[in-house]
Design a protein around this motif. Structure first.
Motif, PDB file in Angstrom:
ATOM      1  N   THR A 232       0.831  -1.235  -0.042  1.00 20.14           N
ATOM      2  CA  THR A 232       0.074   0.004  -0.131  1.00 20.14           C
ATOM      3  C   THR A 232       0.949   1.184  -0.038  1.00 20.14           C
ATOM      4  O   THR A 232       2.172   1.344  -0.002  1.00 20.14           O
ATOM      5  N   VAL A 233       0.122   2.336  -0.084  1.00 13.09           N
ATOM      6  CA  VAL A 233       1.008   3.452  -0.413  1.00 13.09           C
ATOM      7  C   VAL A 233       1.600   3.927   1.021  1.00 13.09           C
ATOM      8  O   VAL A 233       2.529   4.529   1.170  1.00 13.09           O
ATOM      9  N   GLN A 234       0.913   3.589   2.323  1.00 12.35           N
ATOM     10  CA  GLN A 234       1.587   3.928   3.577  1.00 12.35           C
ATOM     11  C   GLN A 234       2.785   3.014   3.645  1.00 12.35           C
ATOM     12  O   GLN A 234       3.569   3.522   4.164  1.00 12.35           O
ATOM     13  N   VAL A 235       3.059   1.808   3.229  1.00  5.35           N
ATOM     14  CA  VAL A 235       4.160   1.209   3.178  1.00  5.35           C
ATOM     15  C   VAL A 235       5.073   1.437   2.489  1.00  5.35           C
ATOM     16  O   VAL A 235       6.489   1.434   2.636  1.00  5.35           O
ATOM     17  N   ALA A 236       4.666   2.214   1.157  1.00  6.32           N
ATOM     18  CA  ALA A 236       5.781   2.803   0.180  1.00  6.32           C
ATOM     19  C   ALA A 236       6.481   4.258   0.717  1.00  6.32           C
ATOM     20  O   ALA A 236       7.612   4.213   0.516  1.00  6.32           O
ATOM     21  N   LEU A 237       5.787   4.802   1.641  1.00  6.30           N
ATOM     22  CA  LEU A 237       6.425   6.146   2.030  1.00  6.30           C
ATOM     23  C   LEU A 237       7.679   6.027   2.942  1.00  6.30           C
ATOM     24  O   LEU A 237       8.615   6.717   2.471  1.00  6.30           O
TER      25      LEU A 237
END
Length: 284
Positions: A232-237
């Motif tokens: 997810t985008v939260q893990v990508a940040l």
């Protein structure tokens, strides 16, 4: 008597003044970080540290481009959207019939079931981490989006059922009785009567769950792993951070990109919730 009236008036004015002061303090606590988040992605590190609240000298877009490429924010946003929407649909499909049954049942068993849903608030999230991982391994769903959708829906059911049950209980039973006299089954009654009238409650549940699903990090990184294809985008940040020197303009650009979808959803659903509440009041 006059002195008492004057003292009450002064106390009332003092209370109003204190209330307004607290409101403005809260507004500042919200707006200052938001303002910092909006201007910092257009700055370099020296600008952020030297003039944190000044407008950027030039509105550069290089931080957004680099953040999009370095952290693979495109696939992350798409994965977050698919997982969140899938979990939202599954939650409503399961919670609405359960709330309908609890709202219209008066037996002791329904009261016990409702209390069991209330007990779901007492279970801390970390307590379910290891069992969820073992469950995912057993079903061969580890590192797949499906396991996160099932987990989100399961954790959102207690709040969703309790909120929807409270809304459904406000609907007059006479509407259901009239529909049943016309030959409508329970599914038609739920879909045609209860669902439209409980739309403010449904929108509230969807909004609360969307924010929780979108911002979840711990279970997302454990159940999905670091693979850019499914994370997810939260893990990508965190890919935008560095142990040798983080470029905070770059990091905040990624944070702003991840922040925009829930903000847009909140603005859209808030208008729908207000419209549904006004429509229900007029019909009532």
């Amino acid at each position: 008597m006059t002195l008492q009236i004057r003292s009450k008036t002064r106390l009332r004015r003092a209370g109003w003044g204190l209330s307004h002061a607290l409101v403005w303090v809260y507004v500042l606590l919200v707006l200052i970080p938001l303002y910092f988040l909006l201007i910092s992605p257009f700055k370099s590190n020296p600008e952020i540290f030297n003039t944190p609240f000044a407008l950027p000298q030039t509105f550069r877009l290089s931080n957004f481009v680099s953040a999009w490429q370095n952290a693979s924010l495109g696939p992350g946003l798409l994965n977050s959207l698919l997982i969140t929407v899938g979990a939202e649909i599954l939650t409503i499909v399961l919670a609405l019939p359960a709330a309908f049954s609890l709202a219209r049942s008066t037996t002791r068993l329904s009261a016990v079931v409702e209390r069991l849903f209330l007990l779901g608030f007492l279970i801390p999230g970390f307590a379910a981490l290891v069992p969820t991982v073992l469950f995912a391994v057993r079903l061969n769903l580890l590192y797949t989006p499906e396991i996160l959708i099932f987990y989100f829906a399961a954790t959102a059911l207690p709040l969703s059922v309790i909120v929807l049950t409270a809304f459904l209980r406000t609907i007059p039973k006479e509407l259901e009785e009239a529909a049943r006299m016309d030959g409508a089954g329970w599914f038609v009654v739920l879909l045609r009567i209860y669902f439209p009238l409980s739309l403010p409650g449904v929108v509230t549940v969807v909004l609360l769950n969307f924010l929780a699903f979108w911002n979840e990090f711990i279970f997302s990184i454990v159940l999905l792993g670091p693979d850019p294809a499914v994370r997810t985008v939260q893990v990508a940040l965190p890919d935008l951070t560095s142990t040798t020197g983080t470029q905070y303009g770059l990091l905040l650009a990624g944070v702003l990109v991840a922040f925009l979808p829930p903000l847009l959803v909140y603005a859209f659903l808030q208008k729908r919730m207000q419209s549904a509440m006004i429509t229900g009041a007029v019909k009532g």
